[in-house]
Design a protein around this motif. Structure first.
Motif, PDB file in Angstrom:
ATOM      1  N   ASP A 161       0.807  -1.229   0.000  1.00  8.93           N
ATOM      2  CA  ASP A 161       0.000   0.000   0.000  1.00  8.93           C
ATOM      3  C   ASP A 161       0.833   1.269   0.000  1.00  8.93           C
ATOM      4  O   ASP A 161       0.300   2.360   0.198  1.00  8.93           O
ATOM      5  CB  ASP A 161      -0.983   0.019   1.173  1.00  8.93           C
ATOM      6  N   THR A 162       2.154   1.157  -0.198  1.00  6.90           N
ATOM      7  CA  THR A 162       2.987   2.348  -0.336  1.00  6.90           C
ATOM      8  C   THR A 162       2.765   2.957  -1.719  1.00  6.90           C
ATOM      9  O   THR A 162       2.849   2.264  -2.734  1.00  6.90           O
ATOM     10  CB  THR A 162       4.475   2.007  -0.180  1.00  6.90           C
ATOM     11  N   TRP A 163       2.465   4.254  -1.761  1.00  4.37           N
ATOM     12  CA  TRP A 163       2.272   4.933  -3.044  1.00  4.37           C
ATOM     13  C   TRP A 163       3.626   5.333  -3.607  1.00  4.37           C
ATOM     14  O   TRP A 163       4.471   5.899  -2.897  1.00  4.37           O
ATOM     15  CB  TRP A 163       1.381   6.150  -2.876  1.00  4.37           C
ATOM     16  N   LEU A 164       3.827   5.038  -4.883  1.00  5.50           N
ATOM     17  CA  LEU A 164       5.118   5.274  -5.528  1.00  5.50           C
ATOM     18  C   LEU A 164       4.929   6.009  -6.850  1.00  5.50           C
ATOM     19  O   LEU A 164       3.931   5.816  -7.544  1.00  5.50           O
ATOM     20  CB  LEU A 164       5.841   3.954  -5.824  1.00  5.50           C
ATOM     21  N   GLU A 165       5.911   6.836  -7.164  1.00  5.68           N
ATOM     22  CA  GLU A 165       6.075   7.351  -8.520  1.00  5.68           C
ATOM     23  C   GLU A 165       7.305   6.657  -9.088  1.00  5.68           C
ATOM     24  O   GLU A 165       8.401   6.767  -8.527  1.00  5.68           O
ATOM     25  CB  GLU A 165       6.262   8.863  -8.525  1.00  5.68           C
ATOM     26  N   ILE A 166       7.132   5.935 -10.187  1.00  6.87           N
ATOM     27  CA  ILE A 166       8.218   5.137 -10.749  1.00  6.87           C
ATOM     28  C   ILE A 166       8.504   5.598 -12.173  1.00  6.87           C
ATOM     29  O   ILE A 166       7.592   5.756 -12.987  1.00  6.87           O
ATOM     30  CB  ILE A 166       7.864   3.632 -10.757  1.00  6.87           C
ATOM     31  N   GLU A 167       9.781   5.818 -12.432  1.00  8.79           N
ATOM     32  CA  GLU A 167      10.238   6.042 -13.793  1.00  8.79           C
ATOM     33  C   GLU A 167      11.007   4.810 -14.238  1.00  8.79           C
ATOM     34  O   GLU A 167      11.867   4.297 -13.514  1.00  8.79           O
ATOM     35  CB  GLU A 167      11.130   7.291 -13.870  1.00  8.79           C
ATOM     36  N   GLY A 168      10.682   4.324 -15.410  1.00  6.59           N
ATOM     37  CA  GLY A 168      11.330   3.113 -15.891  1.00  6.59           C
ATOM     38  C   GLY A 168      10.971   2.839 -17.332  1.00  6.59           C
ATOM     39  O   GLY A 168      10.399   3.690 -18.030  1.00  6.59           O
ATOM     40  N   ARG A 169      11.310   1.629 -17.785  1.00 11.56           N
ATOM     41  CA  ARG A 169      11.096   1.267 -19.175  1.00 11.56           C
ATOM     42  C   ARG A 169      10.387  -0.081 -19.273  1.00 11.56           C
ATOM     43  O   ARG A 169      10.565  -0.958 -18.434  1.00 11.56           O
ATOM     44  CB  ARG A 169      12.434   1.215 -19.925  1.00 11.56           C
ATOM     45  N   TRP A 170       9.601  -0.207 -20.326  1.00 16.36           N
ATOM     46  CA  TRP A 170       8.880  -1.447 -20.590  1.00 16.36           C
ATOM     47  C   TRP A 170       9.841  -2.548 -20.986  1.00 16.36           C
ATOM     48  O   TRP A 170      10.795  -2.327 -21.751  1.00 16.36           O
ATOM     49  CB  TRP A 170       7.865  -1.206 -21.702  1.00 16.36           C
ATOM     50  N   GLN A 171       9.591  -3.721 -20.461  1.00 18.76           N
ATOM     51  CA  GLN A 171      10.368  -4.901 -20.837  1.00 18.76           C
ATOM     52  C   GLN A 171       9.409  -5.978 -21.334  1.00 18.76           C
ATOM     53  O   GLN A 171       8.500  -6.382 -20.591  1.00 18.76           O
ATOM     54  CB  GLN A 171      11.170  -5.435 -19.645  1.00 18.76           C
TER      55      GLN A 171
END
Length: 288
Positions: A197-207
């Motif tokens: 339940d931790t809210w996150l902003e994630i930057e990343g790439r599709w795999q």
């Protein structure tokens, strides 16, 4: 129940409806688009309640009328929704509800995909719904090589909450109310373990997932290789507007020489930001 009690109960229900219509408390029950309808319904009930209360207190020429004027007992049912809203506070939809729906992506109708939005601060802002749709159905693989930015909460992959740094980034799609909410999930790899339940902003790439053919649903959620993760702690679900306001406020508050460094813990206040706290961002090394 006499007419005065009916009017008071009607005004109380109206007050609760208006409160739900103007605050985020309604989001535990219905989708945001229904808040104006709640506000309108509460306003109508308030007018009717005020009229009924005025009518109950007006003098009557025949004293016997007040003695024999009784409303049916079923009128007490007006108190049921009021007591329910006051005494039963539902927990917001979270990882427990998402886990009960399983990890298989829900069936979606393939749509024509437009070009991705322009990157903002090095990444393309996408909703989890759009990411899932593009990852599963876009035969042109528009996500390939594109750094994206997503916001959601953590749903553990197993009961122990430890899956080698893998977890599900989750948002709920609500058509009408919480009863028909559908969990949309993305499997995040390359990060550390995160609390449920931790809210996150994630930057990343599709795999791409091995064995998945674009254009088909598949039995597992799409993958996201995390490159930058920022935790959020919030009283309410952070919206994209909240994230942008928080990020802008932090950038303007930071000294010029440190604006390119990772953000530090700050409390951000704004018109639509409700005690949003940004934790220190963590950069992670993508998995090979």
């Amino acid at each position: 129940m006499d007419e005065r009690t009916q009017a008071i109960l009607l005004l109380a229900v109206a007050a609760v409806s208006i409160r739900l219509g103007i605050t985020d408390a309604a989001l535990a029950y219905v989708r945001p688009g229904l808040q104006p309808a709640l506000l309108l319904a509460g306003s109508c009930l308030a007018v009717l309640g005020a009229y009924a209360l005025r009518r109950a207190y007006r003098p009557t020429p025949d004293a016997d009328v007040a003695h024999h004027d009784h409303a049916p007992g079923v009128a007490w049912m007006l108190a049921i929704p009021l007591l329910t809203l006051l005494l039963v506070a539902p927990a917001p939809l979270g990882s427990f509800a998402a886990a009960r729906q399983g990890t298989a992506p829900p069936a979606m109708s393939p749509v024509g995909f437009t070009e991705l939005p322009q990157p903002h601060e090095g990444a393309v802002d996408l909703s989890i719904r759009e990411y899932v749709q593009r990852a599963l159905y876009d035969q042109e693989t528009s996500l390939e090589g594109t750094r994206v930015r997503l916001v959601g909460f953590v749903t553990p992959l197993d009961d122990d909450g430890d899956a080698d740094g893998r977890y599900l980034l989750t948002r709920f799609a609500v058509n009408c109310c919480a009863a028909d909410a559908t969990a949309l999930t993305i499997e995040v790899v390359g990060d550390q373990a995160r609390a449920a339940d931790t809210w996150l902003e994630i930057e990343g790439r599709w795999q791409p997932r091995d064995g998945h053919q674009p254009g088909t649903v598949g039995s597992e959620p799409p993958l996201l290789v995390a490159e930058r993760v920022t935790p959020f702690l919030s009283r309410s679900n952070p919206t994209s507007t909240d994230v942008r306001l928080a990020r802008a406020a932090m950038r303007s508050a930071a000294p010029a020489e440190s604006r390119r460094t990772d953000p530090v813990d700050r409390v951000v206040a704004g018109q639509k930001v409700y005690l949003v706290v940004l934790g220190a961002s963590s950069s992670v090394t993508p998995m090979a």
